[in-house]
Design an enzyme around this catalytic site. Sequence first.
Site, PDB file in Angstrom:
ATOM      1  N   THR A 133       0.819  -1.210   0.000  1.00 15.06           N
ATOM      2  CA  THR A 133       0.000   0.000   0.000  1.00 15.06           C
ATOM      3  C   THR A 133       0.860   1.271   0.000  1.00 15.06           C
ATOM      4  O   THR A 133       2.017   1.231   0.433  1.00 15.06           O
ATOM      5  CB  THR A 133      -0.902  -0.007   1.263  1.00 15.06           C
ATOM      6  OG1 THR A 133      -1.450   1.280   1.472  1.00 15.06           O
ATOM      7  CG2 THR A 133      -0.104  -0.357   2.523  1.00 15.06           C
ATOM      8  N   ASP A 134       0.263   2.370  -0.430  1.00 13.19           N
ATOM      9  CA  ASP A 134       0.977   3.658  -0.361  1.00 13.19           C
ATOM     10  C   ASP A 134       1.059   4.169   1.078  1.00 13.19           C
ATOM     11  O   ASP A 134       1.840   5.079   1.374  1.00 13.19           O
ATOM     12  CB  ASP A 134       0.308   4.712  -1.260  1.00 13.19           C
ATOM     13  CG  ASP A 134      -1.143   5.018  -0.896  1.00 13.19           C
ATOM     14  OD1 ASP A 134      -1.711   4.353   0.002  1.00 13.19           O
ATOM     15  OD2 ASP A 134      -1.729   5.930  -1.526  1.00 13.19           O
ATOM     16  N   GLU A 135       0.263   3.569   1.990  1.00 10.79           N
ATOM     17  CA  GLU A 135       0.209   4.091   3.365  1.00 10.79           C
ATOM     18  C   GLU A 135       1.527   3.902   4.101  1.00 10.79           C
ATOM     19  O   GLU A 135       1.771   4.547   5.114  1.00 10.79           O
ATOM     20  CB  GLU A 135      -0.958   3.444   4.124  1.00 10.79           C
ATOM     21  CG  GLU A 135      -2.268   3.670   3.393  1.00 10.79           C
ATOM     22  CD  GLU A 135      -3.512   3.340   4.199  1.00 10.79           C
ATOM     23  OE1 GLU A 135      -3.470   3.368   5.428  1.00 10.79           O
ATOM     24  OE2 GLU A 135      -4.538   3.042   3.556  1.00 10.79           O
ATOM     25  N   TYR A 159      -1.885  -0.613  11.002  1.00 10.82           N
ATOM     26  CA  TYR A 159      -2.002  -1.259   9.676  1.00 10.82           C
ATOM     27  C   TYR A 159      -0.794  -0.942   8.812  1.00 10.82           C
ATOM     28  O   TYR A 159      -0.115  -1.848   8.307  1.00 10.82           O
ATOM     29  CB  TYR A 159      -3.300  -0.809   8.981  1.00 10.82           C
ATOM     30  CG  TYR A 159      -3.313  -1.116   7.490  1.00 10.82           C
ATOM     31  CD1 TYR A 159      -3.333  -2.434   7.033  1.00 10.82           C
ATOM     32  CD2 TYR A 159      -3.300  -0.085   6.537  1.00 10.82           C
ATOM     33  CE1 TYR A 159      -3.328  -2.718   5.666  1.00 10.82           C
ATOM     34  CE2 TYR A 159      -3.297  -0.358   5.174  1.00 10.82           C
ATOM     35  CZ  TYR A 159      -3.314  -1.674   4.740  1.00 10.82           C
ATOM     36  OH  TYR A 159      -3.302  -1.961   3.395  1.00 10.82           O
ATOM     37  N   ALA A 161       2.089   0.261   9.576  1.00  8.41           N
ATOM     38  CA  ALA A 161       3.359  -0.212  10.148  1.00  8.41           C
ATOM     39  C   ALA A 161       3.540  -1.704   9.867  1.00  8.41           C
ATOM     40  O   ALA A 161       4.639  -2.162   9.557  1.00  8.41           O
ATOM     41  CB  ALA A 161       3.392   0.065  11.645  1.00  8.41           C
ATOM     42  N   LYS A 163       2.235  -3.379   7.350  1.00  7.75           N
ATOM     43  CA  LYS A 163       2.514  -3.555   5.907  1.00  7.75           C
ATOM     44  C   LYS A 163       3.959  -3.130   5.606  1.00  7.75           C
ATOM     45  O   LYS A 163       4.649  -3.773   4.809  1.00  7.75           O
ATOM     46  CB  LYS A 163       1.534  -2.731   5.061  1.00  7.75           C
ATOM     47  CG  LYS A 163       0.099  -3.212   5.063  1.00  7.75           C
ATOM     48  CD  LYS A 163      -0.088  -4.611   4.476  1.00  7.75           C
ATOM     49  CE  LYS A 163       0.122  -4.670   2.991  1.00  7.75           C
ATOM     50  NZ  LYS A 163      -0.211  -6.023   2.452  1.00  7.75           N
ATOM     51  N   LYS A 198     -15.261   0.194   4.407  1.00  4.92           N
ATOM     52  CA  LYS A 198     -14.377   1.199   3.826  1.00  4.92           C
ATOM     53  C   LYS A 198     -15.226   2.336   3.269  1.00  4.92           C
ATOM     54  O   LYS A 198     -16.407   2.149   2.955  1.00  4.92           O
ATOM     55  CB  LYS A 198     -13.519   0.577   2.714  1.00  4.92           C
ATOM     56  CG  LYS A 198     -12.743  -0.673   3.146  1.00  4.92           C
ATOM     57  CD  LYS A 198     -11.420  -0.353   3.812  1.00  4.92           C
ATOM     58  CE  LYS A 198     -10.749  -1.570   4.430  1.00  4.92           C
ATOM     59  NZ  LYS A 198     -10.144  -2.494   3.528  1.00  4.92           N
ATOM     60  N   LEU A 199     -14.600   3.512   3.103  1.00  5.96           N
ATOM     61  CA  LEU A 199     -15.373   4.735   2.859  1.00  5.96           C
ATOM     62  C   LEU A 199     -16.392   4.620   1.713  1.00  5.96           C
ATOM     63  O   LEU A 199     -17.583   4.896   1.907  1.00  5.96           O
ATOM     64  CB  LEU A 199     -14.424   5.914   2.580  1.00  5.96           C
ATOM     65  CG  LEU A 199     -15.143   7.229   2.296  1.00  5.96           C
ATOM     66  CD1 LEU A 199     -15.805   7.774   3.557  1.00  5.96           C
ATOM     67  CD2 LEU A 199     -14.193   8.278   1.723  1.00  5.96           C
ATOM     68  N   HIS A 294      -4.877  10.235  12.135  1.00  7.13           N
ATOM     69  CA  HIS A 294      -5.359  10.204  10.745  1.00  7.13           C
ATOM     70  C   HIS A 294      -4.361  10.865   9.779  1.00  7.13           C
ATOM     71  O   HIS A 294      -4.083  12.064   9.897  1.00  7.13           O
ATOM     72  CB  HIS A 294      -6.690  10.951  10.695  1.00  7.13           C
ATOM     73  CG  HIS A 294      -7.514  10.643   9.504  1.00  7.13           C
ATOM     74  ND1 HIS A 294      -8.818  11.060   9.390  1.00  7.13           N
ATOM     75  CD2 HIS A 294      -7.254   9.957   8.371  1.00  7.13           C
ATOM     76  CE1 HIS A 294      -9.313  10.654   8.244  1.00  7.13           C
ATOM     77  NE2 HIS A 294      -8.365   9.977   7.597  1.00  7.13           N
TER      78      HIS A 294
END
Length: 353
Positions: A133-135, A159, A161, A163, A198-199, A294
């Site tokens: 993920t890009d996160e 999450y 961290a 990944k 999810k959103l 966030h």
Amino acid sequence: MILVTGGAGFIGANFVLSWLRASDAEEVINLDKLTYAGNLANLSALQNDPRHIFIHGDIGDKDLVSKLLSDYHPRAIVNFAAESHVDRSIHGPAEFIQTNIVGTFNLLECARGYWAGLQRVDKERFRFHHISTDEVYGSLASSDPAFKETNSYGPNSPYSASKAASDHLVRAWFHTYGFPVVTTNCSNNYGPYHFPEKLIPLVILNALNGKPLPVYGDGQQIRDWLYVGDHCSAIREVLAKGILGETYNIGGWNEKANLEVVNIICQILDELRPRADGKPYADQITFVKDRPGHDRRYAIDASKIEKDLGWRPQETFDTGIRKTIQWYLDNPDWVQAVVTGSYRDWLEKQYLN
Ligand code: NAD
Ligand code: TYD
């Protein structure tokens, strides 16, 4: 054949379905633990397709994974299996550590043992493709350039961290053991079969059910959005042509603030399925307490995959979100089973027994 993990989840199922749509596709072994996020109904189109072999199990199960590798002899592994929801990771991080880190470690070790024993030609073509993920890159300020593959990691949630840790393991297995890996880091996906925690699916379904549309904080957090079919085509491209040991960022060139996304969904629903009282769905928007820690902004610079592999997304946000909303309107049975939880009963009746 190829081994896919987590192929009953949102992106994994879309990947397996799209992979097997090609008439000359290799068979897929699909290893999935069927957590709350795994839904065999996502794969119901493959019920009578002998090219799809579903295995119920955990990527952390060493004996099972080793046996699958020696029995089926896959030429590649695509690792989607993960705990994937940031809010759940805040409430209970343990499963994220277990699956995303320990599970990936186990998969790498089993795969390395298998790969070491392959004959030269099979060994040379084997690939371990890790989906990330890009996160992992952390949060951007509004003026920062988008994430490149060379950005340093700065994960902020349990999450991301977990990944990030799995990405580091994959990288180390390449550098230390010469194990043939590629990693892709993708932005927020949306599309069919997305679990409504999810959103985007949450907003579509809450809107239709007359419920509040919860927007965290001021709703000005920015994400890059990619239609899931485009993510799947990028993965196929990287699996076929990606350079071993490289990472590729995948994104949609679609940065949007959350509030804008919610408003777009409301406007499309006003058009496709107007409220009985004639009022706009946007009336249901409700600002709620912000998510702890966030991240403010994610943005992907996807120029490397475009330049090196010739991949670009096909969908704009406008075309992708319309397809997605239409899919949720056209699939009330899938929605009903997920919302009531009966997809899990179905699973027990149809599969586990
Ligand atoms: P998801 O939560 O919808 O699906 C995850 C799947 O993995 C489920 O089917 C679940 O049963 C399975 N699973 C969980 N733990 C397992 C285990 N220990 N062993 C075997 N299977 C297990 O997730 P998703 O949104 O489809 O994401 C798939 C992958 O893509 C994840 O690695 C995620 O980090 C990554 N990713 C997701 C997004 C996104 O926007 N959803 C974006 C970028 C990257
Ligand atoms: P989400 O879909 O959980 O993905 P991620 O956290 O992995 O990016 O959330 C997308 C964005 O939407 C994120 O900034 C959090 C926000 N959000 C809301 O404002 N309300 C909600 O009810 C949810 C689930 C998310």
